[in-house]
Design a protein around this motif. Structure first.
Motif, mmCIF file in Angstrom:
data_model
loop_
_atom_site.group_PDB
_atom_site.id
_atom_site.type_symbol
_atom_site.label_atom_id
_atom_site.label_comp_id
_atom_site.label_asym_id
_atom_site.label_seq_id
_atom_site.Cartn_x
_atom_site.Cartn_y
_atom_site.Cartn_z
ATOM 1 N N TYR A 2 0.905 -1.095 -0.147
ATOM 2 C CA TYR A 2 -0.047 -0.266 -0.020
ATOM 3 C C TYR A 2 0.735 1.147 0.062
ATOM 4 O O TYR A 2 0.844 2.159 -0.977
ATOM 5 N N ASP A 14 0.571 3.870 2.032
ATOM 6 C CA ASP A 14 -0.298 5.102 2.149
ATOM 7 C C ASP A 14 0.555 6.307 2.936
ATOM 8 O O ASP A 14 1.185 6.061 3.950
ATOM 9 N N TRP A 43 -6.488 6.736 0.449
ATOM 10 C CA TRP A 43 -6.389 6.192 2.054
ATOM 11 C C TRP A 43 -7.551 5.222 2.215
ATOM 12 O O TRP A 43 -8.494 5.138 1.265
#
Length: 598
Positions: free
Chosen positions: A352, A354, A554
């Motif tokens: 990910y 993020d 997100w």
């Protein structure tokens, strides 16, 4: 302890007269003549107190929904198969950025917003007809009150400007209903933004000189300058102009003590505790007191219905059980009996990576706030989270019981959101806030909740609106944007160091933290979020300025879908401003809808 004693301001007098024959001709007096009502300083103070009370309650709830739920830190979570807490999507639409002009909360926010401004307009108009001699006070005191009310109006205008931008009217005369509001400031949205921006800036500059200093429960000189600094910091969002240099200069003046003496709190708990008006970091707080101005109910949004077994209180306030922190982990791995999984992947880590969201894991493990909230009489409170199995008496008693989908099971909060019991929808690796459970998502205790035995009513803690750490962060961001990352880091670290022991701080201070490799703009945005978590500002002064509100990714955005609903990684930019409510357009033909909602 409080400067203001909240009273009901007499607003309407009905007159009638009787003669030999009954005269039924209606004669209505809709306002008290200023010369009759305002006799002395106490009468002015009473009128100002009404504005504070109205302003605090008007902006506490609906504007908080609109600033926090659409952002990357707090969400309105639905549970029990996607049914409980859904409430026809009234709040859920904000968490997924999918509102329309018919949204109930947008309408309510609009209706409440003008009340504060209307009261300010009326009082300023009345004061303009009176002299200091009429009010038995000095010219200096009268000027201070005028500056206070004008700053209150500028604060209220700034709040709605962040929401509706150039769709707003410029209302500076007394008006009582929506239909009496003037038209949108200008038919062109950008021109209208400029007019409103200039009004707020000029108003603030024109009235701060005579204001009081260091009176925490009043709009004071430093507050006035902080609102101006907020305006300058966000000028690129508002009017497409860069004013970071001017913002930095103003922040340095505030820090230097030019507008009042303040300093950063060494113990963060002083900011939020019962005597926070004595905290040197608090520049302005709304005076709260149970039975007068009570903000305690808005501090209950994160908590379960049986939370008083944990806090040891006997208050009438009830938990809402629908709000939680945005999760730090996906739903991969092996499902645990009480919810969540073993082997989940953090949104900060590969694959990910993020830069947004993942709230709990943004806090360093050595941060003294990163533990479950507890209280004891000797040491006070500590920690700001609720995570894992929640036991009565601050973790010392028996486990609290969950309700709804996990009725009767031990309540164990997990840093994930998903249908781990496959109720309503099968478990997926990443799911939207529609598909939580009663124990999905961690909870936050930003303001302490004292047990009954402490004889301290948490509802009497003043609500902090302005504090000096914000000025440090504004200056830090301006330095970062000027290419001075080291100076930005030093300013942020002046605030951060209070959250670590001396030994831990020596290691922490030069590391940007998990998910970051440098002290850069992404790091700066993250630090805004950590310091001001759940203080009603994440959309307004953070995400939009960094162009991350609709363009940042997100949690579930770009990773989850519901039946008939897509959640793209980048959303439609029209959601960067809110639409005027459809009801307002019906009653005021002069209002012009935000362009992207036409």
């Amino acid at each position: 302890m409080k400067y203001l004693k909240y009273k009901c301001l007499l607003a309407i007098i009905l007159g009638c007269s009787l003669s030999g024959c009954f005269d039924l001709t209606e004669e209505v007096f809709d306002r008290v003549d200023s010369g009759v009502y305002y006799q002395d300083e106490n009468s002015v103070k009473s009128a100002v107190a009404t504005i504070y009370s109205t302003g605090a309650t008007s902006y506490a709830e609906y504007f908080w929904y609109m600033q926090e739920f659409p952002a990357d830190q707090v969400t309105w979570r639905v549970w029990n198969g996607g049914q409980w807490g859904y409430d026809e999507g009234e709040k859920f639409i904000f968490s997924i950025q999918n509102w329309t002009p018919d949204a109930k909360i947008i309408r309510s926010a609009w209706e409440k917003a003008w009340t504060t401004i209307g009261l300010c307009n009326t009082l300023l108009a009345d004061m303009g007809k009176l002299t200091s001699a009429d009010l038995k006070m000095t010219d200096e005191k009268l000027k201070a009150y005028e500056g206070e009310v004008r700053t209150l109006r500028a604060w209220a205008y700034y709040n709605i400007f962040e929401i509706w931008g150039g769709a707003l009217p410029l209302n500076i005369e007394p008006a009582t209903v929506d239909a009496e509001l003037p038209p949108t400031a200008d038919p062109d949205f950008d021109t209208s933004c400029k007019k409103i921006y200039n009004f707020i800036a000029t108003e603030l500059d024109d009235c701060y000189e005579g204001m009081v200093e260091n009176q925490v429960n009043r709009m004071n000189k430093a507050v006035n300058r902080m609102i101006k600094a907020r305006l300058l910091l966000n000028a690129e969002v508002f009017i497409k102009e860069n004013h970071y240099t001017e913002c930095a200069e103003l922040c340095r003046e505030i820090i230097s003590g030019k507008y009042g003496k303040y300093e950063l709190a060494k113990d963060y708990r002083d900011i939020y505790s019962i005597n926070n008006t004595e905290c040197p970091e608090v520049i302005m707080a709304f005076a709260c007191e149970d039975g007068k101005l009570n903000m305690g109910w808005m501090r209950m949004t994160f908590y379960p219905y049986n939370i008083w077994d944990y806090f040891g209180g006997t208050y009438s306030q009830s938990g809402w059980n629908c709000t939680c922190l945005v999760p730090s982990y996906d739903n991969a791995g092996t499902v645990n009996e009480l919810g969540g999984t073993q082997g989940a992947t953090c949104f900060l880590d590969a694959a990910y990576g993020d830069k947004l969201g993942a709230v709990y894991e943004r806090f360093d493990d050595r941060d003294i706030r990163k533990k479950n909230y507890s209280y004891d009489k000797k040491n006070g409170y500590s920690g700001i989270f609720l995570k894992g199995t929640i036991k009565a008496n601050y973790g010392k008693g028996e486990p609290l019981k969950a309700d709804a989908d996990r009725d009767g099971q031990d309540l164990a909060y997990v840093d994930q959101v998903g249908t781990f019991m496959n109720l309503g929808r099968n478990l997926e690796t990443v799911m939207s806030p529609r598909w939580g459970e009663t124990n999905s998502g961690l909870r936050l205790v930003k303001y302490p909740v004292y047990p009954t035995s402490a004889a301290i009513d948490f509802q009497n803690i003043d609500e902090v609106e302005f504090r000096l750490s914000e000025v440090y962060y504004m200056l830090a961001e301006c330095e970062m944007r000027a290419g001075q990352a080291d100076k930005a880091k030093e300013l942020v670290n002046e605030v951060r160091k209070r959250y670590f022991s001396a030994g831990d701080w020596a290691d922490v201070k030069d590391k940007p933290g998990r998910g970051f490799t440098a002290f850069d703009m992404d790091w700066m945005l993250s630090q805004w979020g950590v310091e001001f978590l759940n203080e009603g500002r994440r959309r307004r002064t953070d995400l939009r300025r960094f162009d991350k509100f609709t363009q940042g990714q997100w949690w579930f955005f770009g990773r989850a879908t519901d039946d008939g609903q897509l959640y793209p990684a980048k959303r439609d930019r029209k959601y960067e401003w809110y639409p005027l409510p459809a009801s307002a357009l019906l009653v005021n033909q002069g209002l012009i809808q935000n362009p992207n909602y036409k």
